[in-house]
Design an enzyme around this catalytic site. Structure first.
Site, PDB file in Angstrom:
ATOM      1  N   THR A  46      -2.391  39.285  30.879  1.00 60.11           N
ATOM      2  CA  THR A  46      -1.285  39.787  31.452  1.00 60.11           C
ATOM      3  C   THR A  46      -0.063  38.057  31.840  1.00 60.11           C
ATOM      4  OG1 THR A  46      -3.033  38.212  32.949  1.00 60.11           O
ATOM      5  CG2 THR A  46      -2.658  41.511  32.942  1.00 60.11           C
ATOM      6  N   THR A  47      -0.674  37.679  31.164  1.00 59.78           N
ATOM      7  CA  THR A  47      -0.176  36.224  30.651  1.00 59.78           C
ATOM      8  C   THR A  47       0.958  36.352  29.646  1.00 59.78           C
ATOM      9  OG1 THR A  47      -1.745  34.801  31.296  1.00 59.78           O
ATOM     10  CG2 THR A  47      -0.141  33.282  30.520  1.00 59.78           C
ATOM     11  N   TYR A 109      -2.093  48.362  41.052  1.00 61.23           N
ATOM     12  CA  TYR A 109      -1.242  49.064  41.580  1.00 61.23           C
ATOM     13  C   TYR A 109      -1.590  50.174  42.276  1.00 61.23           C
ATOM     14  CZ  TYR A 109       2.375  51.820  43.874  1.00 61.23           C
ATOM     15  OH  TYR A 109       2.899  52.474  45.133  1.00 61.23           O
ATOM     16  N   TYR A 135     -11.539  42.170  33.062  1.00 61.52           N
ATOM     17  CA  TYR A 135     -11.120  41.134  33.717  1.00 61.52           C
ATOM     18  C   TYR A 135     -10.927  41.780  34.977  1.00 61.52           C
ATOM     19  CZ  TYR A 135      -6.838  38.070  34.397  1.00 61.52           C
ATOM     20  OH  TYR A 135      -5.863  37.199  34.849  1.00 61.52           O
ATOM     21  N   ARG A 140      -4.222  40.075  41.405  1.00 58.95           N
ATOM     22  CA  ARG A 140      -2.762  40.181  40.518  1.00 58.95           C
ATOM     23  C   ARG A 140      -2.685  42.146  40.799  1.00 58.95           C
ATOM     24  NH1 ARG A 140       0.197  36.341  37.507  1.00 58.95           N
ATOM     25  NH2 ARG A 140       1.475  38.482  36.618  1.00 58.95           N
ATOM     26  N   LYS A 163     -14.602  38.742  32.975  1.00 61.34           N
ATOM     27  CA  LYS A 163     -13.479  37.157  33.185  1.00 61.34           C
ATOM     28  C   LYS A 163     -13.079  36.937  34.688  1.00 61.34           C
ATOM     29  CE  LYS A 163      -8.599  35.203  32.323  1.00 61.34           C
ATOM     30  NZ  LYS A 163      -7.328  35.613  31.969  1.00 61.34           N
ATOM     31  N   ILE A 204     -11.126  31.711  30.064  1.00 63.18           N
ATOM     32  CA  ILE A 204     -10.273  32.077  29.325  1.00 63.18           C
ATOM     33  C   ILE A 204      -8.229  31.663  30.350  1.00 63.18           C
ATOM     34  CG2 ILE A 204      -8.913  34.085  28.883  1.00 63.18           C
ATOM     35  CD1 ILE A 204     -11.201  35.656  28.351  1.00 63.18           C
TER      36      ILE A 204
END
Length: 293
Positions: A46-47, A109, A135, A140, A163, A204
Site C-alpha cells: 500500500t505504501t 471499500y 495485512y 485504511r 502484519k 514492516i
C-alpha cells in the site's frame, strides 16, 4: 522458524516527472535498502501506491524488485486488493516470478464479511506454494478482522504471518493468544517495541524507506535482549515517525525523501502534495535528526 526477523521496508514507488514508474530510481532504492541491512523488501504494497498502479505496472514493479534484489534479502510481494480474482492472479504471478512470500491487505471499500474474508485469503493461499502474510490496517480499509476469522485463517498451512496495524495493543494480545502459529509483525512504526514485547518478530515499516539500518538495529537489539537500547531508539525517533504520518501515507515519506535528495517524484492523484505548513514541518524534522541520503 520465523518467516523473517527484523525490519522490512514497505518500499515506495518512485515516479518520473511525467508520473511513470522510475525503474532506474527504484533500483537505486533497492541498493540503498540492501546496503543498510533491511531484512525484507515489500514490493507494491500500500505504501507503494498499489491502488494507483495499473495491474501491469504492479506486476512489473514486483518482478523488477525480485530480479534486482537477486536473493540478497527477502522480497515480499504486495498482492492484496478489493477483488479476490485480481489478488489471486497477482499472487500467482508473484510466486512464479520468485517472490519469497506474498502479503495481502484486507479488501478495502467493499468491507468483506467473515465468510468473504475467509474465502479471499483461502483462495490466495491456495494459489501459491509460498508463505502468505495477512495485512490488517483498519484505518485504511475500514475492516478490522475478527478474532474468529484470524483463528480460522491461521489453520491454513501456508498462511503464516500477520502484519497488524490497528494500533490496538489489546487486540494484538488477543491475536497472539488465539493464533500463536502466526508470525506477528508491527505495521505501526510507533509501536514496534510494545508489539515485540507481545512476541512480534519485527516491523514492516514505512520509515525504513529513510532509516532502514536504525529500524533493523532496534529490532535486533530487542531480539538479542538489549531491550532498553531498543526502547531508546523507539523513543528517539518518535517525532520522526509522527511527522511521516502527518498526512496520508506515503505523501510525507516521499516529501522527506525528496528533501533529502532521493528525487522519488510526487504521489499519484488523488494523493497530492503536502500543505506548505506540513512540508515545512517535515523539513524541520529532517534537519532535527540530521538525516542525509
Amino acid at each position: 522458524m520465523s518467516l523473517f526477523e527484523g525490519a522490512g521496508v514497505a518500499l515506495i514507488t518512485p515516479f518520473t516527472e511525467d508520473n511513470q514508474v522510475n525503474y532506474e530510481k527504484l533500483e537505486e532504492l533497492i541498493e540503498f535498502q540492501i546496503a543498510n541491512k533491511t531484512d525484507a523488501i515489500i514490493a507494491a504494497g500500500t505504501t507503494a501506491e498499489s491502488a494507483t498502479l495499473t495491474p501491469e505496472e504492479r506486476m512489473q514493479v514486483i518482478k523488477f524488485c525480485i530480479e534486482r534484489t537477486k536473493k540478497r534479502t527477502i522480497v515480499i510481494a504486495g498482492t492484496g486488493t478489493n477483488n479476490t480474482a485480481y489478488a489471486v492472479e497477482f499472487s500467482k504471478k508473484s510466486y512464479e516470478y520468485g517472490a519469497d512470500m506474498v502479503m495481502a491487505v484486507t479488501p478495502y471499500y467493499n468491507k468483506g464479511n467473515e465468510s468473504g474474508l475467509i474465502d479471499y485469503y483461502t483462495k490466495i493461499a491456495n494459489s501459491v506454494k509460498c508463505p502468505v502474510i495477512i495485512y490488517s490496517v483498519p484505518s485504511r480499509t475500514g475492516v478490522k478482522l475478527s478474532l474468529n476469522v484470524i483463528k480460522t485463517l491461521s489453520e491454513i498451512p501456508n498462511i503464516q504471518g500477520i502484519k497488524e496495524a490497528s494500533g490496538d495493543i489489546s487486540y494484538v494480545a488477543d491475536i497472539v493468544n488465539i493464533a500463536p502459529k502466526l508470525d506477528l509483525y508491527s505495521g505501526n512504526d510507533d509501536m514496534v517495541t510494545p508489539m515485540m514485547a507481545l512476541g512480534a518478530k519485527g516491523v514492516i515499516s514505512v520509515t525504513s524507506n529513510i532509516i532502514p539500518k536504525e529500524n533493523h538495529d532496534m529490532v535486533m537489539n530487542f531480539l538479542n535482549g538489549n531491550v532498553n537500547e531498543a526502547i531508546k531508539t523507539q523513543i528517539k525517533y518518535i517525532d520522526f515517525v509522527r511527522a511521516m504520518f502527518i498526512e496520508t501515507n506515503p505523501a510525507p515519506i516521499k516529501e522527506a525523501m525528496n528533501i533529502m535528495g532521493f528525487n522519488v517524484g510526487e504521489c499519484r492523484s488523488p494523493l497530492g502534495p503536502l500543505s506548505d505548513k506540513n512540508r515545512e514541518h517535515v523539513r524541520n524534522i529532517i534537519n532535527k535528526y540530521g538525516l542525509k541520503k
